[in-house]
Design a protein around this motif. Sequence first.
Motif, short mmCIF file in Angstrom:
data_model
loop_
_atom_site.label_atom_id
_atom_site.label_comp_id
_atom_site.label_asym_id
_atom_site.label_seq_id
_atom_site.Cartn_x
_atom_site.Cartn_y
_atom_site.Cartn_z
N UNK A 24 0.82 -1.21 0.00
CA UNK A 24 0.00 0.00 0.00
C UNK A 24 0.85 1.26 0.00
N UNK A 25 2.15 1.10 0.15
CA UNK A 25 3.01 2.27 0.05
C UNK A 25 3.38 2.45 -1.42
N UNK A 26 4.10 3.50 -1.70
CA UNK A 26 4.52 3.73 -3.07
C UNK A 26 5.74 2.90 -3.45
N UNK A 27 6.24 2.10 -2.54
CA UNK A 27 7.42 1.28 -2.80
C UNK A 27 7.06 -0.01 -3.52
N UNK A 28 7.89 -0.43 -4.44
CA UNK A 28 7.71 -1.72 -5.10
C UNK A 28 8.07 -2.82 -4.11
N UNK A 29 7.68 -4.07 -4.37
CA UNK A 29 8.06 -5.16 -3.47
C UNK A 29 9.57 -5.27 -3.26
N UNK A 30 10.37 -5.06 -4.31
CA UNK A 30 11.82 -5.16 -4.12
C UNK A 30 12.35 -3.98 -3.30
N UNK A 31 11.77 -2.79 -3.48
CA UNK A 31 12.18 -1.65 -2.65
C UNK A 31 11.78 -1.88 -1.19
N UNK A 32 10.59 -2.43 -0.96
CA UNK A 32 10.15 -2.68 0.41
C UNK A 32 11.04 -3.73 1.06
N UNK A 33 11.42 -4.77 0.31
CA UNK A 33 12.32 -5.78 0.86
C UNK A 33 13.66 -5.14 1.22
N UNK A 34 14.12 -4.21 0.41
CA UNK A 34 15.37 -3.50 0.71
C UNK A 34 15.24 -2.71 2.01
#
Length: 109
Positions: A24-34
């Motif tokens: 639900x944030x503007x982050x992609x799954x890979x960015x969120x994992x980072x």
Amino acid sequence: MKPDAPQRLGDHITLMGELEDLEGSELSPSEMLTVVFSAKESLFKALYGAVGRYFGFQDARITHVDIEAGTLEGQLEATLTNELTMGFRFSGRVERVDGGVVTGIAWER
């Protein structure tokens, strides 16, 4: 991390449902994992002096990330010391820098 990182590394870094709970944030799954990886590394560095032993990615859960506000929150999923017990809540900072992210968590006894 690369776009395929959540499928390759997610189980080593996150707890079941952790990334889905942060959607639900503007982050992609890979960015969120980072962000989750970096936050848990920051937590380890902040607490290791008090804990005095290795603890892993599965011992904490990141519960909230607001990249615009630059904040993150989480909680311990295991008891690490008499002070740092399961459920202990922590907070930190997150910022986008040069195409990546930087996180920081501070803890004082």
